[in-house]
Design an enzyme around this catalytic site. Structure first.
Site, PDB file in Angstrom:
ATOM      1  N   ASN A  58      31.452  -1.354  54.758  1.00 56.14           N
ATOM      2  CA  ASN A  58      32.275  -0.319  54.267  1.00 56.14           C
ATOM      3  C   ASN A  58      32.395  -0.379  52.841  1.00 56.14           C
ATOM      4  O   ASN A  58      32.641   0.588  52.316  1.00 56.14           O
ATOM      5  CB  ASN A  58      33.745  -0.041  54.919  1.00 56.14           C
ATOM      6  CG  ASN A  58      34.601  -1.241  54.682  1.00 56.14           C
ATOM      7  OD1 ASN A  58      34.329  -2.378  54.547  1.00 56.14           O
ATOM      8  ND2 ASN A  58      35.679  -0.729  55.162  1.00 56.14           N
TER       9      ASN A  58
ATOM     10  N   LYS B  36      25.890 -13.553  54.077  1.00 55.97           N
ATOM     11  CA  LYS B  36      25.333 -12.447  55.148  1.00 55.97           C
ATOM     12  C   LYS B  36      25.884 -11.208  55.151  1.00 55.97           C
ATOM     13  O   LYS B  36      26.996 -10.873  55.698  1.00 55.97           O
ATOM     14  CB  LYS B  36      25.220 -12.940  56.530  1.00 55.97           C
ATOM     15  CG  LYS B  36      24.438 -12.140  57.667  1.00 55.97           C
ATOM     16  CD  LYS B  36      25.113 -12.179  59.156  1.00 55.97           C
ATOM     17  CE  LYS B  36      25.935 -11.049  59.270  1.00 55.97           C
ATOM     18  NZ  LYS B  36      25.298  -9.812  59.219  1.00 55.97           N
ATOM     19  N   PRO B  37      25.275 -10.088  54.568  1.00 56.37           N
ATOM     20  CA  PRO B  37      25.732  -8.911  54.544  1.00 56.37           C
ATOM     21  C   PRO B  37      25.805  -8.118  55.866  1.00 56.37           C
ATOM     22  O   PRO B  37      24.970  -8.665  56.786  1.00 56.37           O
ATOM     23  CB  PRO B  37      25.090  -8.086  53.470  1.00 56.37           C
ATOM     24  CG  PRO B  37      23.675  -8.671  53.656  1.00 56.37           C
ATOM     25  CD  PRO B  37      23.848 -10.115  54.310  1.00 56.37           C
ATOM     26  N   ALA B  38      26.423  -7.054  56.123  1.00 57.49           N
ATOM     27  CA  ALA B  38      26.341  -6.414  57.172  1.00 57.49           C
ATOM     28  C   ALA B  38      24.629  -5.716  57.330  1.00 57.49           C
ATOM     29  O   ALA B  38      24.230  -5.376  56.505  1.00 57.49           O
ATOM     30  CB  ALA B  38      27.363  -5.078  57.170  1.00 57.49           C
TER      31      ALA B  38
ATOM     32  N   GLY C 260      36.002  -8.296  57.855  1.00 57.30           N
ATOM     33  CA  GLY C 260      35.296  -7.546  59.143  1.00 57.30           C
ATOM     34  C   GLY C 260      36.464  -7.224  60.125  1.00 57.30           C
ATOM     35  O   GLY C 260      37.532  -7.248  59.769  1.00 57.30           O
ATOM     36  N   SER C 261      36.045  -7.224  61.233  1.00 60.89           N
ATOM     37  CA  SER C 261      36.902  -6.816  62.254  1.00 60.89           C
ATOM     38  C   SER C 261      37.918  -8.001  62.849  1.00 60.89           C
ATOM     39  O   SER C 261      37.355  -9.177  62.576  1.00 60.89           O
ATOM     40  CB  SER C 261      36.327  -6.322  63.404  1.00 60.89           C
ATOM     41  OG  SER C 261      35.250  -7.208  64.100  1.00 60.89           O
TER      42      SER C 261
ATOM     43  N   LEU D 154      40.789  -9.109  57.696  1.00 64.18           N
ATOM     44  CA  LEU D 154      40.517  -8.327  59.006  1.00 64.18           C
ATOM     45  C   LEU D 154      41.137  -6.807  58.965  1.00 64.18           C
ATOM     46  O   LEU D 154      41.405  -6.157  58.011  1.00 64.18           O
ATOM     47  CB  LEU D 154      40.987  -9.266  60.064  1.00 64.18           C
ATOM     48  CG  LEU D 154      40.584 -10.755  59.902  1.00 64.18           C
ATOM     49  CD1 LEU D 154      41.163 -11.500  61.129  1.00 64.18           C
ATOM     50  CD2 LEU D 154      39.017 -10.857  60.059  1.00 64.18           C
TER      51      LEU D 154
ATOM     52  N   CYS E  28      39.960  -0.710  55.573  1.00 61.74           N
ATOM     53  CA  CYS E  28      40.986  -1.515  56.403  1.00 61.74           C
ATOM     54  C   CYS E  28      42.381  -1.235  56.014  1.00 61.74           C
ATOM     55  O   CYS E  28      43.137  -1.199  56.795  1.00 61.74           O
ATOM     56  CB  CYS E  28      40.775  -2.966  55.761  1.00 61.74           C
ATOM     57  SG  CYS E  28      40.631  -3.233  54.248  1.00 61.74           S
TER      58      CYS E  28
ATOM     59  N   GLU F 289      42.675   0.550  65.451  1.00 58.17           N
ATOM     60  CA  GLU F 289      42.108   1.040  64.225  1.00 58.17           C
ATOM     61  C   GLU F 289      40.843   2.155  64.548  1.00 58.17           C
ATOM     62  O   GLU F 289      40.257   2.298  65.154  1.00 58.17           O
ATOM     63  CB  GLU F 289      41.455   0.058  63.479  1.00 58.17           C
ATOM     64  CG  GLU F 289      41.489  -0.081  62.146  1.00 58.17           C
ATOM     65  CD  GLU F 289      40.594  -1.480  61.632  1.00 58.17           C
ATOM     66  OE1 GLU F 289      40.043  -1.994  62.276  1.00 58.17           O
ATOM     67  OE2 GLU F 289      40.822  -1.399  60.352  1.00 58.17           O
TER      68      GLU F 289
HETATM   69  P1  NAP Z   1      32.534  -6.417  62.025  1.00 60.15           P
HETATM   70  O1  NAP Z   1      31.598  -5.822  63.012  1.00 60.15           O
HETATM   71  O2  NAP Z   1      33.450  -7.467  62.201  1.00 60.15           O
HETATM   72  O3  NAP Z   1      31.267  -6.843  61.175  1.00 60.15           O
HETATM   73  C1  NAP Z   1      31.749  -7.543  59.809  1.00 60.15           C
HETATM   74  C2  NAP Z   1      30.449  -8.520  59.417  1.00 60.15           C
HETATM   75  O4  NAP Z   1      30.458  -9.560  60.651  1.00 60.15           O
HETATM   76  C3  NAP Z   1      29.166  -7.907  59.352  1.00 60.15           C
HETATM   77  O5  NAP Z   1      28.271  -8.689  58.579  1.00 60.15           O
HETATM   78  C4  NAP Z   1      28.377  -8.341  61.041  1.00 60.15           C
HETATM   79  O6  NAP Z   1      27.327  -8.286  61.226  1.00 60.15           O
HETATM   80  C5  NAP Z   1      29.192  -9.477  61.063  1.00 60.15           C
HETATM   81  N1  NAP Z   1      29.145  -9.951  62.472  1.00 60.15           N
HETATM   82  C6  NAP Z   1      29.272  -9.251  63.576  1.00 60.15           C
HETATM   83  N2  NAP Z   1      29.341 -10.189  64.764  1.00 60.15           N
HETATM   84  C7  NAP Z   1      29.422 -11.146  64.510  1.00 60.15           C
HETATM   85  C8  NAP Z   1      29.448 -12.656  64.900  1.00 60.15           C
HETATM   86  N3  NAP Z   1      29.434 -12.792  66.334  1.00 60.15           N
HETATM   87  N4  NAP Z   1      29.540 -13.846  64.297  1.00 60.15           N
HETATM   88  C9  NAP Z   1      29.153 -13.782  62.965  1.00 60.15           C
HETATM   89  N5  NAP Z   1      29.316 -12.443  61.980  1.00 60.15           N
HETATM   90  C10 NAP Z   1      29.509 -11.271  62.932  1.00 60.15           C
HETATM   91  O7  NAP Z   1      33.306  -5.435  61.266  1.00 60.15           O
HETATM   92  P2  NAP Z   1      32.577  -4.006  60.547  1.00 60.15           P
HETATM   93  O8  NAP Z   1      32.525  -3.002  61.743  1.00 60.15           O
HETATM   94  O9  NAP Z   1      31.195  -4.245  59.932  1.00 60.15           O
HETATM   95  O10 NAP Z   1      33.849  -3.462  59.504  1.00 60.15           O
HETATM   96  C11 NAP Z   1      35.077  -2.914  59.875  1.00 60.15           C
HETATM   97  C12 NAP Z   1      36.032  -4.051  59.937  1.00 60.15           C
HETATM   98  O11 NAP Z   1      36.310  -4.591  58.684  1.00 60.15           O
HETATM   99  C13 NAP Z   1      37.185  -2.986  60.136  1.00 60.15           C
HETATM  100  O12 NAP Z   1      38.081  -3.435  61.318  1.00 60.15           O
HETATM  101  C14 NAP Z   1      37.998  -3.032  58.691  1.00 60.15           C
HETATM  102  O13 NAP Z   1      39.440  -3.170  58.801  1.00 60.15           O
HETATM  103  C15 NAP Z   1      37.613  -4.492  58.365  1.00 60.15           C
HETATM  104  N6  NAP Z   1      37.672  -4.409  56.951  1.00 60.15           N
HETATM  105  C16 NAP Z   1      38.789  -5.441  56.507  1.00 60.15           C
HETATM  106  C17 NAP Z   1      38.987  -5.715  55.165  1.00 60.15           C
HETATM  107  C18 NAP Z   1      39.909  -6.463  54.445  1.00 60.15           C
HETATM  108  O14 NAP Z   1      39.995  -6.893  53.312  1.00 60.15           O
HETATM  109  N7  NAP Z   1      41.077  -6.986  55.405  1.00 60.15           N
HETATM  110  C19 NAP Z   1      37.994  -4.858  54.189  1.00 60.15           C
HETATM  111  C20 NAP Z   1      36.889  -4.211  54.607  1.00 60.15           C
HETATM  112  C21 NAP Z   1      36.731  -3.909  56.060  1.00 60.15           C
HETATM  113  P3  NAP Z   1      26.503  -6.770  61.530  1.00 60.15           P
HETATM  114  O15 NAP Z   1      26.582  -5.895  60.456  1.00 60.15           O
HETATM  115  O16 NAP Z   1      24.870  -7.421  61.394  1.00 60.15           O
HETATM  116  O17 NAP Z   1      26.850  -6.542  62.940  1.00 60.15           O
END
Ligand code: NAP
Length: 486
Positions: free
Chosen positions: A157, A180-182, A233-234, A256, A289, A390
């Site tokens: 995002n 590792k980026p998304a 991330g999540s 998160l 987030c 969320e």
């Molecule tokens: P996500 O599904 O958790 O993915 C985040 C990152 O983790 C991506 O690079 C993803 O790779 C990777 N990932 C997924 N499964 C994994 C695993 N089993 N082991 C290691 N890495 C893994 O989250 P998202 O959908 O990209 O992002 C949205 C979430 O991020 C929301 O919940 C948001 O609130 C949160 N967020 C938080 C903040 C903060 O500062 N608190 C800021 C921005 C976003 P892939 O893309 O390759 O699946």
């Protein structure tokens, strides 16, 4: 996102100062969510590539960490200049791979550049301490040292700034990094790493691995050479990484998910509150987030407020992020769109009233993208999914309230604790609310509470640790107590 398993020569991973393809030779097509068209094809690796990158970072650590802070700072300054001067190009890539309006994408790139500048400065201020000893022939010294190799994982995002917020403080502290980026947004990360190469960082100091998240993530937590996991991330994935990190007691920083309350009191400046809500709810199409996820409005001003909000939304231009006048872009993919529509339908089924929007946009230019109308739902209750999960989309659920104590209770009644917003013109109430809300970030009459020098992070299940400012550097430092017998 589509995977193609044919072997092609795509060298888009940066390991030990070289551009390499995935060991397995797989590639990944990146799709523009505004058009459904391909935005690029990149290498798609796995644990093998992560292992190579970790080894490179491990080898590079000794020399990098022993440079003076002033020397490390020079590289970060170079990068700051390069990111700034490539603002438009990087913003265009962000917009093409994840749909963000160009104006916002340019702001994101400047934010990233600001992080490189801030930590170029802050690198020089890693101070230790001396502490008076209670034993006459001993002296106490406290040193701060870099934690070691960092495994950084970022979401789609804010695909450039989330990377900057990790690698800038990590490199400033003297750590080396594997990122590792998304997989939705590798293109901007690749361009950023080309700039890192151009900035002259020694080989192995910053490495980029694009690949299978489970496999790469597992290598990062299984490999004892990684001493710190920095993740955004999540909450679901954050918990998995935290479990994995327990194996070698790796340090973790987790940024998160959130479920932000936005509270409008009867004494608020309603125009300012609408402007603040628009910023906190519709920026990045509601995919932040710190996005508002519950709007609590004092019942005496609820009608006036929602009227003003709807007037603002009527003027909001939804479209391809690359068009100049777009204010709200598409959602990242079909899964994200499905979740947003599910929240809207669930609210309707449980008695909520959609008073604006509520549908997927499919006509004309919207046909191939993942667009949702900006939406306002009235009569929302705690039983609805939107009041607990969320949403990550452009939907405002309105919940009226009558009393300050009650709204504090409702606002805190969640497992999340990232950001909260309050609009009021009563000074005493400002202080009470700032103290009572169980959140890491509280915006008082401010719909956009983020700045490079301020600590950003969540309470409860929204995370551990802080990014930004001097707190962001702390996350990459260990403390060493040295006791001198004299
Ligand atoms: P996500 O599904 O958790 O993915 C985040 C990152 O983790 C991506 O690079 C993803 O790779 C990777 N990932 C997924 N499964 C994994 C695993 N089993 N082991 C290691 N890495 C893994 O989250 P998202 O959908 O990209 O992002 C949205 C979430 O991020 C929301 O919940 C948001 O609130 C949160 N967020 C938080 C903040 C903060 O500062 N608190 C800021 C921005 C976003 P892939 O893309 O390759 O699946």
């Amino acid at each position: 996102m589509e995977k193609s398993m044919q072997t092609v020569q795509v060298k888009s991973m940066f390991v030990n100062g070289e551009w390499v393809q995935a060991e397995g030779g797989d590639t990944l097509r990146v799709i523009n969510p505004a058009t459904g068209e391909e935005a690029g094809t990149v290498s798609y690796g796995d644990a093998r590539d992560a292992k190579n990158a970790i080894e490179a970072a491990h080898q590079a650590f000794k020399d990098w960490s022993r440079l003076t802070a002033r020397e490390r700072s020079k590289y970060l300054y170079n990068l700051y200049e390069l990111v700034r001067s490539h603002r438009d190009e990087l913003a265009g890539i962000i917009s093409a791979e994840m749909g963000k309006p160009l104006r916002e994408a340019k702001g994101e790139v400047l934010g990233a550049a600001d992080n490189f500048m801030w930590y170029a400065e802050e690198a020089k201020r890693v101070y230790g301490e001396t502490i008076p000893s209670s034993v006459p022939n001993k002296r106490i010294m406290v040193n701060r040292q870099p934690v070691g190799v960092v495994g950084a994982i970022t979401p789609w995002n804010f695909p450039v700034n989330m990377v900057a917020r990790k690698i800038a403080p990590a490199l400033a502290a003297g750590c080396t990094v594997v990122l590792k980026p998304a997989e939705s947004t590798p293109l901007s990360a690749i361009r950023l790493f080309e700039l890192i190469e151009q900035a002259g960082f020694p080989k192995g100091v910053a490495n980029l691995v694009i690949g299978n998240p489970e496999s790469v993530g597992q290598e990062m937590t299984d490999n004892p050479k990684v001493r710190k996991i920095a993740f955004t991330g999540s909450t679901r994935v954050g918990k998995l990484l935290m479990e994995g990190a327990a194996k070698h007691v790796q340090r973790v920083s987790l940024e998160l998910g959130g479920h932000a309350p936005f509270i409008v009191f009867d004494d608020a400046d309603l125009d300012a509150a609408v402007a603040g809500l628009f910023e906190s709810k519709f920026r990045n199409s509601g995919q932040m987030c710190i996005c508002t996820n519950r709007l609590y409005v004092h019942e005496s001003v609820a009608e006036a407020f929602s009227g003003k909000l709807i007037e603002r939304l009527k003027k909001a231009k939804v479209g391809d992020g690359r068009s100049k006048d777009t204010e709200i872009g598409p959602l990242i993919n079909q899964r994200a769109l499905d979740k947003v529509l599910r929240h809207i339908r669930d609210a309707e089924d449980k008695g909520g009233r959609v008073v604006f929007g509520g549908q997927r946009l499919t006509e004309g230019e919207y046909g191939k993208g993942f667009y949702c109308e900006p939406t306002v739902i009235a009569d929302v209750t705690k039983e609805m999914d939107i009041a607990n999960e969320e949403t990550f989309g452009p939907v405002v659920p309105i919940m009226p309230f009558t009393d300050e104590a009650a709204v504090i209770g409702m606002a805190n009644d969640t497992t999340y604790g990232l950001a909260a917003y309050v609009y009021t013109q009563n000074n005493s109430r400002c202080f009470r609310m700032a103290e009572e809300l169980e959140y890491g970030i509280v915006g008082i009459n401010d719909g956009s509470p983020t700045q490079t020098q301020a600590p950003f992070g969540g309470w409860k299940e929204s995370g551990i640790g802080r990014e930004g400012g001097r707190h962001g550097l702390e996350a990459f430092l260990e403390t060493k107590f040295v006791s001198f017998g004299i």
